[in-house]
Every structure is written in C-alpha cells, then in structure tokens.
Design an enzyme around this catalytic site. Structure first.
Site, PDB file in Angstrom:
ATOM      1  CB  ALA A   1     -13.286 -34.476  46.170  1.00  0.00           C
ATOM      2  CB  THR A   2     -16.455 -30.330  48.618  1.00  0.00           C
ATOM      3  OG1 THR A   2     -17.638 -31.055  48.996  1.00  0.00           O
ATOM      4  CG2 THR A   2     -16.492 -30.013  47.147  1.00  0.00           C
TER       5      THR A   2
ATOM      6  NE  ARG B   1     -19.830 -28.199  50.114  1.00  0.00           N
ATOM      7  CZ  ARG B   1     -19.771 -28.732  51.334  1.00  0.00           C
ATOM      8  NH1 ARG B   1     -19.855 -27.956  52.388  1.00  0.00           N
ATOM      9  NH2 ARG B   1     -19.621 -30.041  51.486  1.00  0.00           N
TER      10      ARG B   1
ATOM     11  CB  VAL C   1     -24.219 -37.179  42.130  1.00  0.00           C
ATOM     12  CG1 VAL C   1     -22.707 -37.078  42.139  1.00  0.00           C
ATOM     13  CG2 VAL C   1     -24.791 -37.156  43.529  1.00  0.00           C
TER      14      VAL C   1
ATOM     15  CE1 TYR D   1     -26.747 -42.394  54.438  1.00  0.00           C
ATOM     16  CE2 TYR D   1     -26.571 -43.725  56.431  1.00  0.00           C
ATOM     17  CZ  TYR D   1     -25.972 -43.065  55.361  1.00  0.00           C
ATOM     18  OH  TYR D   1     -24.592 -43.098  55.208  1.00  0.00           O
TER      19      TYR D   1
ATOM     20  CB  VAL E   1     -16.578 -41.481  59.510  1.00  0.00           C
ATOM     21  CG1 VAL E   1     -15.216 -40.874  59.193  1.00  0.00           C
ATOM     22  CG2 VAL E   1     -16.662 -42.933  59.056  1.00  0.00           C
TER      23      VAL E   1
HETATM   24  P1  NDP Z   1     -19.538 -35.247  54.256  1.00  0.00           P
HETATM   25  O1  NDP Z   1     -20.854 -34.584  54.454  1.00  0.00           O
HETATM   26  O2  NDP Z   1     -18.379 -34.771  55.040  1.00  0.00           O
HETATM   27  O3  NDP Z   1     -19.172 -35.245  52.689  1.00  0.00           O
HETATM   28  C1  NDP Z   1     -20.126 -35.608  51.734  1.00  0.00           C
HETATM   29  C2  NDP Z   1     -19.617 -35.294  50.334  1.00  0.00           C
HETATM   30  O4  NDP Z   1     -20.647 -35.689  49.400  1.00  0.00           O
HETATM   31  C3  NDP Z   1     -19.359 -33.824  50.125  1.00  0.00           C
HETATM   32  O5  NDP Z   1     -18.178 -33.665  49.390  1.00  0.00           O
HETATM   33  C4  NDP Z   1     -20.546 -33.361  49.305  1.00  0.00           C
HETATM   34  O6  NDP Z   1     -20.152 -32.332  48.401  1.00  0.00           O
HETATM   35  C5  NDP Z   1     -20.884 -34.622  48.506  1.00  0.00           C
HETATM   36  N1  NDP Z   1     -22.277 -34.596  48.065  1.00  0.00           N
HETATM   37  C6  NDP Z   1     -23.391 -34.709  48.814  1.00  0.00           C
HETATM   38  N2  NDP Z   1     -24.489 -34.547  48.060  1.00  0.00           N
HETATM   39  C7  NDP Z   1     -24.049 -34.334  46.790  1.00  0.00           C
HETATM   40  C8  NDP Z   1     -24.691 -34.086  45.555  1.00  0.00           C
HETATM   41  N3  NDP Z   1     -26.028 -34.044  45.453  1.00  0.00           N
HETATM   42  N4  NDP Z   1     -23.933 -33.907  44.456  1.00  0.00           N
HETATM   43  C9  NDP Z   1     -22.606 -33.957  44.535  1.00  0.00           C
HETATM   44  N5  NDP Z   1     -21.917 -34.197  45.665  1.00  0.00           N
HETATM   45  C10 NDP Z   1     -22.641 -34.371  46.782  1.00  0.00           C
HETATM   46  O7  NDP Z   1     -19.818 -36.803  54.567  1.00  0.00           O
HETATM   47  P2  NDP Z   1     -18.858 -38.081  54.604  1.00  0.00           P
HETATM   48  O8  NDP Z   1     -17.526 -37.772  54.077  1.00  0.00           O
HETATM   49  O9  NDP Z   1     -18.972 -38.676  55.946  1.00  0.00           O
HETATM   50  O10 NDP Z   1     -19.652 -39.039  53.604  1.00  0.00           O
HETATM   51  C11 NDP Z   1     -19.071 -39.618  52.449  1.00  0.00           C
HETATM   52  C12 NDP Z   1     -19.765 -40.937  52.163  1.00  0.00           C
HETATM   53  O11 NDP Z   1     -19.534 -41.839  53.240  1.00  0.00           O
HETATM   54  C13 NDP Z   1     -21.291 -40.834  52.017  1.00  0.00           C
HETATM   55  O12 NDP Z   1     -21.688 -41.702  50.971  1.00  0.00           O
HETATM   56  C14 NDP Z   1     -21.811 -41.345  53.365  1.00  0.00           C
HETATM   57  O13 NDP Z   1     -23.098 -41.882  53.260  1.00  0.00           O
HETATM   58  C15 NDP Z   1     -20.760 -42.419  53.663  1.00  0.00           C
HETATM   59  N6  NDP Z   1     -20.662 -42.789  55.063  1.00  0.00           N
HETATM   60  C16 NDP Z   1     -20.388 -41.866  56.042  1.00  0.00           C
HETATM   61  C17 NDP Z   1     -20.292 -42.257  57.362  1.00  0.00           C
HETATM   62  C18 NDP Z   1     -20.078 -41.301  58.477  1.00  0.00           C
HETATM   63  O14 NDP Z   1     -20.309 -41.675  59.646  1.00  0.00           O
HETATM   64  N7  NDP Z   1     -19.611 -40.078  58.235  1.00  0.00           N
HETATM   65  C19 NDP Z   1     -20.423 -43.682  57.746  1.00  0.00           C
HETATM   66  C20 NDP Z   1     -20.735 -44.546  56.648  1.00  0.00           C
HETATM   67  C21 NDP Z   1     -20.809 -44.126  55.365  1.00  0.00           C
HETATM   68  P3  NDP Z   1     -20.965 -30.984  48.125  1.00  0.00           P
HETATM   69  O15 NDP Z   1     -21.825 -30.699  49.311  1.00  0.00           O
HETATM   70  O16 NDP Z   1     -19.908 -29.963  47.873  1.00  0.00           O
HETATM   71  O17 NDP Z   1     -21.744 -31.299  46.888  1.00  0.00           O
HETATM   72  C1  8X3 Z   2     -23.311 -43.328  58.441  1.00  0.00           C
HETATM   73  C2  8X3 Z   2     -23.248 -44.095  59.710  1.00  0.00           C
HETATM   74  O1  8X3 Z   2     -24.606 -45.104  61.615  1.00  0.00           O
HETATM   75  O2  8X3 Z   2     -25.208 -42.855  60.892  1.00  0.00           O
HETATM   76  O3  8X3 Z   2     -23.566 -44.125  57.332  1.00  0.00           O
HETATM   77  O4  8X3 Z   2     -25.758 -44.774  59.555  1.00  0.00           O
HETATM   78  S1  8X3 Z   2     -24.776 -44.204  60.453  1.00  0.00           S
END
Ligand code: NDP
Ligand code: 8X3
Length: 252
Positions: A10-11, A35, A61, A153, A186
């Site tokens: 959620a950060t 964070r 996680v 990935y 996104v």
């Molecule tokens: P961000 O990088 O903006 O956010 C990712 C979040 O995941 C952060 O809050 C981070 O928190 C948390 N996170 C990552 N690693 C860990 C860890 N080891 N332990 C705990 N928390 C963790 O990415 P998005 O919001 O874009 O991504 C969210 C989800 O959506 C992911 O599963 C991603 O694969 C998926 N997704 C994203 C897409 C995109 O294009 N952006 C497209 C498709 C899917 P912190 O670093 O504080 O731990």
């Molecule tokens: C994130 C979107 O296209 O980089 O899951 O795999 S992509």
C-alpha cells in the site's frame, strides 16, 4: 466496526490507490509494505479525509515468518477481514533468459508468488472461520501473455493466474469470493523498480500513449468487490485504450 480491507503493497501505485478507494467506501484498513514512513503518511491522510482507522504492518512479503507473525499479532477484531487485495509485487530487469540475474529471478518469484501465498494462507483461514471474505489477486497481462525478455516476470504472473483459479476452486465451499485483475501498462513506480531507479528508461515505457493510472485499477477492484453477494467476477483484463496486447501499443 466497519468492514475491513487488507491491502499488501500500500506504499505506492495500485495498492495506495486501493487504500484511498476503500477508505472512501468507509472500510477500515490493514495496510502493509516495507516503507513505514509512507504507510504512516497514508494512514494520517486517510484518517483526516475519510475518518477511517488503519493498522499498519511493516514486513517483507518474502519473509514467511515475518508475514505470519505480523498478521497473527493483529487483534481478533482486525482479523474479520472482508477483502484481501494481494497487490505487493514487482518486476526486476528485462533480460533474455540466458543473461538473466539469479537475484532478480529469486526476488520476483519470492515476492510475486511465494509472498502472495504466505499472506493468502493466513488470511484465507481467517475468512473460513469468519464465514465471509473476498480475495483479489493482482495478476497482469504478463500472466496471460509472454513477451520478449519478460520470461521470469511473466512466469510469476502466470503463477498468480493459476493460483487465482486454484483459490477460486478450493475456497468455493466456504463462500469466499476470488477475483483476479490483470492490468496492462499502469504508470506507477513499477518501471522505475524494474529498471532499478533508472527514471529515464522507466519514463520511456509510457512515451507516446496514455497508460492506465493506479486509480483506474483501484476502481476496477472496487467494482468487483461491490457486486451483489451472488456474483463473483473470476477475472478481468484491463488495458489502456492504446494497448491491445502486451506488445501492441499504439504510440503517437
Ligand atoms: P509499485 O512499484 O508502484 O508498487 C508496488 C508495491 O508493492 C509497493 O507498495 C511495494 O512496497 C510493494 N512491494 C514490493 N515488494 C515488496 C516486498 N518484498 N514486500 C512487501 N511489499 C512489497 O507498483 P504497482 O502499483 O504498479 O504494482 C502493484 C501490483 O500490480 C504488482 O503486483 C504488479 O506486478 C502489478 N501490475 C502492475 C502493472 C503496471 O504496469 N504498473 C501492470 C500489471 C500488474 P514497499 O516497496 O514499500 O515494500
Ligand atoms: C506489468 C505490465 O507489460 O510490463 O505487469 O508486464 S508489463
């Protein structure tokens, strides 16, 4: 007490946007991430804006013991979780398989697959005891297709797709809903994390077209969660209008 949503990651990005949407809908929140400063800022903002309560849990996680001990330490009333959003996840690197980094591979598999499993095991047991619950898993277009250099990935998100389907079957007798949301591009911190802080390279991913924003996905999740009790959305693929597949993006 209000309904409760537990949102991992959620950060930033989609998880943070989900926190805003669920707070707007008057849910109390369990917010997790690594964070703490960001979690605290978010919780203060949500309290001020929507008067909702939050419990903040700082854990990685990937660390099974940390996940279990942090979640199990919650007071019993906070274990009445209505919605779990399994959102924490990331990509590391974009290399052909023969050049891939072992560390990057392990980080992605440990976070996206094993981390999601650790959280799900604890929370699904609460949901079974409570007799209600809805789990929303963040998949990806990378869980539906494979693109050049996406190898591990994509594999991790294909695993999320399979786990989503498996959970749906296993939790069926308990009336627990299970949904996957699979987004295309996104614009969040995702690409900056993938390219390890290289902001210029990250920015280029979104050049020449309008990507989704985190709120688009948060509102989609809310749509799935707010359906009537007899309706389960198994999965949704949500793309920018300018993106047809993982690799077909119409750039101006
Ligand atoms: P961000 O990088 O903006 O956010 C990712 C979040 O995941 C952060 O809050 C981070 O928190 C948390 N996170 C990552 N690693 C860990 C860890 N080891 N332990 C705990 N928390 C963790 O990415 P998005 O919001 O874009 O991504 C969210 C989800 O959506 C992911 O599963 C991603 O694969 C998926 N997704 C994203 C897409 C995109 O294009 N952006 C497209 C498709 C899917 P912190 O670093 O504080 O731990
Ligand atoms: C994130 C979107 O296209 O980089 O899951 O795999 S992509």
């Amino acid at each position: 007490m209000s309904k409760i949503a537990l949102i991992t990651g959620a950060t930033a990005g989609i998880g943070e946007a989900c926190a805003h949407v669920f707070a707007r809908e008057r849910y109390d929140l369990i917010l997790t991430g690594r964070r703490t400063d960001r979690l605290e800022k978010l919780s203060t903002q949500l309290k001020k804006e929507y008067n909702v309560d939050s419990k903040l849990l700082t854990f990685d996680v990937r660390d099974r013991e940390e996940v279990i001990s942090n979640l199990e330490a919650l007071p019993d009333e906070w274990k009445k979780v209505n919605v779990l959003v399994n959102n924490a996840g990331l990509s590391q690197g974009l290399d052909p398989i023969q050049n891939g980094s072992y560390d990057d591979w392990e980080t992605m598999i440990d976070t996206n697959v094993k981390g999601l499993l650790y959280v799900t095991k604890v929370v699904s047991n609460w949901m079974i005891s409570n007799g209600f619950g809805h789990i929303v898993n963040l998949g990806s277009i990378a869980g539906k297709e494979v693109y050049p250099n996406g190898n591990v990935y994509c594999a991790s998100k294909h695993a999320v797709d399979a786990l989503n389907k498996g959970m749906r079957i296993d939790l069926l007798p308990y009336g627990i809903k299970v949904t996957a949301v699979h987004p295309g591009a996104v614009e969040t911190e995702f690409s900056e994390v993938r390219f390890k802080g290289d902001k210029t390279r990250a920015k280029k991913v979104y050049d020449g077209f309008e990507p989704l924003v985190a709120k688009d996905i948060a509102e989609t999740i809310w749509f799935a969660v707010s359906r009537p009790a007899h309706v389960n959305i198994n999965e949704l693929i949500v793309m920018p209008t300018a993106q047809a597949t993982a690799t077909n993006i119409f750039r101006k």
